[in-house]
Design a protein around this motif. Structure first.
Motif, PDB file in Angstrom:
ATOM      1  N   LEU A 114       0.832  -1.405  -0.174  1.00 36.05           N
ATOM      2  CA  LEU A 114       0.033  -0.119  -0.002  1.00 36.05           C
ATOM      3  C   LEU A 114       0.824   1.305   0.127  1.00 36.05           C
ATOM      4  CD1 LEU A 114      -2.929  -1.070   2.389  1.00 36.05           C
ATOM      5  CD2 LEU A 114      -2.902  -0.863  -0.027  1.00 36.05           C
ATOM      6  N   ALA A 115       2.027   1.255   0.703  1.00 34.78           N
ATOM      7  CA  ALA A 115       2.894   2.253   0.912  1.00 34.78           C
ATOM      8  C   ALA A 115       3.370   2.842  -0.612  1.00 34.78           C
ATOM      9  CB  ALA A 115       3.650   2.210   1.533  1.00 34.78           C
ATOM     10  N   GLN A 116       3.619   1.774  -1.654  1.00 31.15           N
ATOM     11  CA  GLN A 116       4.099   1.970  -2.863  1.00 31.15           C
ATOM     12  C   GLN A 116       3.043   2.149  -3.907  1.00 31.15           C
ATOM     13  OE1 GLN A 116       7.223   2.735  -3.616  1.00 31.15           O
ATOM     14  NE2 GLN A 116       7.670   2.599  -1.433  1.00 31.15           N
ATOM     15  N   GLN A 117       1.794   2.332  -3.477  1.00 34.57           N
ATOM     16  CA  GLN A 117       0.669   2.535  -4.298  1.00 34.57           C
ATOM     17  C   GLN A 117       0.494   3.912  -5.205  1.00 34.57           C
ATOM     18  OE1 GLN A 117      -2.950   2.078  -2.236  1.00 34.57           O
ATOM     19  NE2 GLN A 117      -4.269   2.376  -4.306  1.00 34.57           N
ATOM     20  N   ASN A 118       0.517   3.969  -6.338  1.00 33.94           N
ATOM     21  CA  ASN A 118       0.489   5.179  -7.050  1.00 33.94           C
ATOM     22  C   ASN A 118      -1.066   5.873  -6.907  1.00 33.94           C
ATOM     23  OD1 ASN A 118       1.683   6.953  -8.945  1.00 33.94           O
ATOM     24  ND2 ASN A 118       0.502   5.962 -10.680  1.00 33.94           N
ATOM     25  N   MET A 119      -0.530   7.068  -6.467  1.00 31.01           N
ATOM     26  CA  MET A 119      -1.804   8.108  -5.970  1.00 31.01           C
ATOM     27  C   MET A 119      -1.673   9.210  -6.895  1.00 31.01           C
ATOM     28  SD  MET A 119      -1.378   7.628  -1.863  1.00 31.01           S
ATOM     29  CE  MET A 119       0.507   7.533  -1.849  1.00 31.01           C
ATOM     30  N   THR A 120      -2.963  10.132  -6.640  1.00 28.33           N
ATOM     31  CA  THR A 120      -3.052  11.327  -7.565  1.00 28.33           C
ATOM     32  C   THR A 120      -3.304  12.447  -6.574  1.00 28.33           C
ATOM     33  OG1 THR A 120      -5.151  10.899  -7.954  1.00 28.33           O
ATOM     34  CG2 THR A 120      -3.564  10.176  -9.718  1.00 28.33           C
ATOM     35  N   GLY A 121      -2.903  13.664  -6.896  1.00 27.94           N
ATOM     36  CA  GLY A 121      -3.236  14.673  -5.851  1.00 27.94           C
ATOM     37  C   GLY A 121      -2.790  16.023  -6.789  1.00 27.94           C
ATOM     38  N   THR A 122      -2.914  17.216  -5.897  1.00 28.88           N
ATOM     39  CA  THR A 122      -2.591  18.452  -6.114  1.00 28.88           C
ATOM     40  C   THR A 122      -1.655  19.260  -5.306  1.00 28.88           C
ATOM     41  OG1 THR A 122      -4.844  18.895  -7.149  1.00 28.88           O
ATOM     42  CG2 THR A 122      -3.643  20.754  -6.757  1.00 28.88           C
ATOM     43  N   ILE A 123      -0.535  19.723  -5.649  1.00 32.07           N
ATOM     44  CA  ILE A 123       0.343  20.414  -4.991  1.00 32.07           C
ATOM     45  C   ILE A 123       0.192  21.466  -4.312  1.00 32.07           C
ATOM     46  CG2 ILE A 123       2.650  21.551  -4.935  1.00 32.07           C
ATOM     47  CD1 ILE A 123       3.558  19.434  -7.196  1.00 32.07           C
ATOM     48  N   THR A 124      -0.165  21.637  -2.916  1.00 29.15           N
ATOM     49  CA  THR A 124      -0.653  22.755  -2.469  1.00 29.15           C
ATOM     50  C   THR A 124       0.673  23.700  -1.826  1.00 29.15           C
ATOM     51  OG1 THR A 124      -0.690  21.707  -0.442  1.00 29.15           O
ATOM     52  CG2 THR A 124      -2.546  21.759  -1.544  1.00 29.15           C
ATOM     53  N   LYS A 125       1.737  23.254  -1.619  1.00 28.00           N
ATOM     54  CA  LYS A 125       2.824  24.022  -1.326  1.00 28.00           C
ATOM     55  C   LYS A 125       4.169  23.383  -1.349  1.00 28.00           C
ATOM     56  CE  LYS A 125       4.457  24.406   3.166  1.00 28.00           C
ATOM     57  NZ  LYS A 125       4.403  24.814   4.750  1.00 28.00           N
ATOM     58  N   ILE A 126       5.180  24.019  -1.949  1.00 26.83           N
ATOM     59  CA  ILE A 126       6.585  23.673  -2.074  1.00 26.83           C
ATOM     60  C   ILE A 126       7.662  24.246  -0.928  1.00 26.83           C
ATOM     61  CG2 ILE A 126       8.377  23.046  -3.553  1.00 26.83           C
ATOM     62  CD1 ILE A 126       6.424  22.553  -6.020  1.00 26.83           C
ATOM     63  N   ASP A 127       8.232  23.661  -0.129  1.00 28.40           N
ATOM     64  CA  ASP A 127       9.329  24.172   0.724  1.00 28.40           C
ATOM     65  C   ASP A 127      10.602  23.603   0.222  1.00 28.40           C
ATOM     66  OD1 ASP A 127      11.059  25.313   2.659  1.00 28.40           O
ATOM     67  OD2 ASP A 127       9.526  24.862   4.387  1.00 28.40           O
ATOM     68  N   ARG A 128      11.222  24.226  -0.876  1.00 21.71           N
ATOM     69  CA  ARG A 128      12.602  24.019  -1.355  1.00 21.71           C
ATOM     70  C   ARG A 128      13.646  23.970  -0.415  1.00 21.71           C
ATOM     71  NH1 ARG A 128       9.498  25.707  -5.697  1.00 21.71           N
ATOM     72  NH2 ARG A 128       9.392  24.536  -7.351  1.00 21.71           N
ATOM     73  N   LEU A 129      13.667  24.890   0.569  1.00 21.45           N
ATOM     74  CA  LEU A 129      14.692  25.129   1.551  1.00 21.45           C
ATOM     75  C   LEU A 129      14.613  23.899   2.677  1.00 21.45           C
ATOM     76  CD1 LEU A 129      14.106  28.964   2.602  1.00 21.45           C
ATOM     77  CD2 LEU A 129      16.139  27.764   1.249  1.00 21.45           C
ATOM     78  N   ASN A 130      13.471  23.381   3.025  1.00 17.15           N
ATOM     79  CA  ASN A 130      13.180  22.113   4.032  1.00 17.15           C
ATOM     80  C   ASN A 130      13.391  21.039   3.269  1.00 17.15           C
ATOM     81  OD1 ASN A 130      13.461  23.886   6.591  1.00 17.15           O
ATOM     82  ND2 ASN A 130      11.284  24.378   6.090  1.00 17.15           N
ATOM     83  N   GLY A 131      12.935  20.776   1.901  1.00 18.75           N
ATOM     84  CA  GLY A 131      12.897  19.614   1.139  1.00 18.75           C
ATOM     85  C   GLY A 131      11.484  18.697   1.167  1.00 18.75           C
ATOM     86  N   THR A 132      10.393  19.696   1.362  1.00 18.67           N
ATOM     87  CA  THR A 132       8.956  19.407   1.631  1.00 18.67           C
ATOM     88  C   THR A 132       8.151  19.556   0.620  1.00 18.67           C
ATOM     89  OG1 THR A 132       8.462  20.954   3.111  1.00 18.67           O
ATOM     90  CG2 THR A 132       9.358  19.019   4.097  1.00 18.67           C
ATOM     91  N   ILE A 133       7.224  18.756   0.438  1.00 15.40           N
ATOM     92  CA  ILE A 133       6.158  19.263  -0.464  1.00 15.40           C
ATOM     93  C   ILE A 133       4.618  18.560  -0.012  1.00 15.40           C
ATOM     94  CG2 ILE A 133       6.267  16.835  -1.875  1.00 15.40           C
ATOM     95  CD1 ILE A 133       5.630  18.401  -4.414  1.00 15.40           C
TER      96      ILE A 133
END
Length: 97
Positions: free
Chosen positions: A22-41
């Motif tokens: 289940l952890a490797q299941q392909n999912m879909t979504g919309t990006i709401t925020k990207i924090d390039r400094l902390n390496g999170t999305i």
């Protein structure tokens, strides 16, 4: 006692394998925020199905290589896979739809 141990070990193994699949299941979504400094999305996962299908909860994921975030922006619809380890969810694959 030995039978109970074998049954418990088998149930644990099945649980671990199911969780990994289940952890490797392909999912879909919309990006709401990207924090390039902390390496999170942050991605709002798209609910599957048609009855009551709405927006899912927004989840934050770590990204191992921040340079891979360069072509993405908030509002992009994406297909992604994520793995969870040590309480941290990490993006394993990220592609624009």
């Amino acid at each position: 006692m030995r039978k109970a141990t074998i049954i418990l070990a088998g149930a644990t193994a099945v649980s671990i394998l199911t969780t990994a699949a289940l952890a490797q299941q392909n999912m879909t979504g919309t990006i709401t925020k990207i924090d390039r400094l902390n390496g999170t999305i942050s991605i709002q996962q798209t609910q599957s199905g048609t009855v009551g299908a709405g927006s899912g909860a927004i989840q934050e994921f770590k990204v191992t290589d921040v340079n891979k975030l360069e072509p993405f922006h908030a509002g992009d619809k994406v297909n992604f896979s994520a793995a969870e380890g040590g309480g941290t969810k990490t993006i394993t694959d990220l592609k624009k739809q």
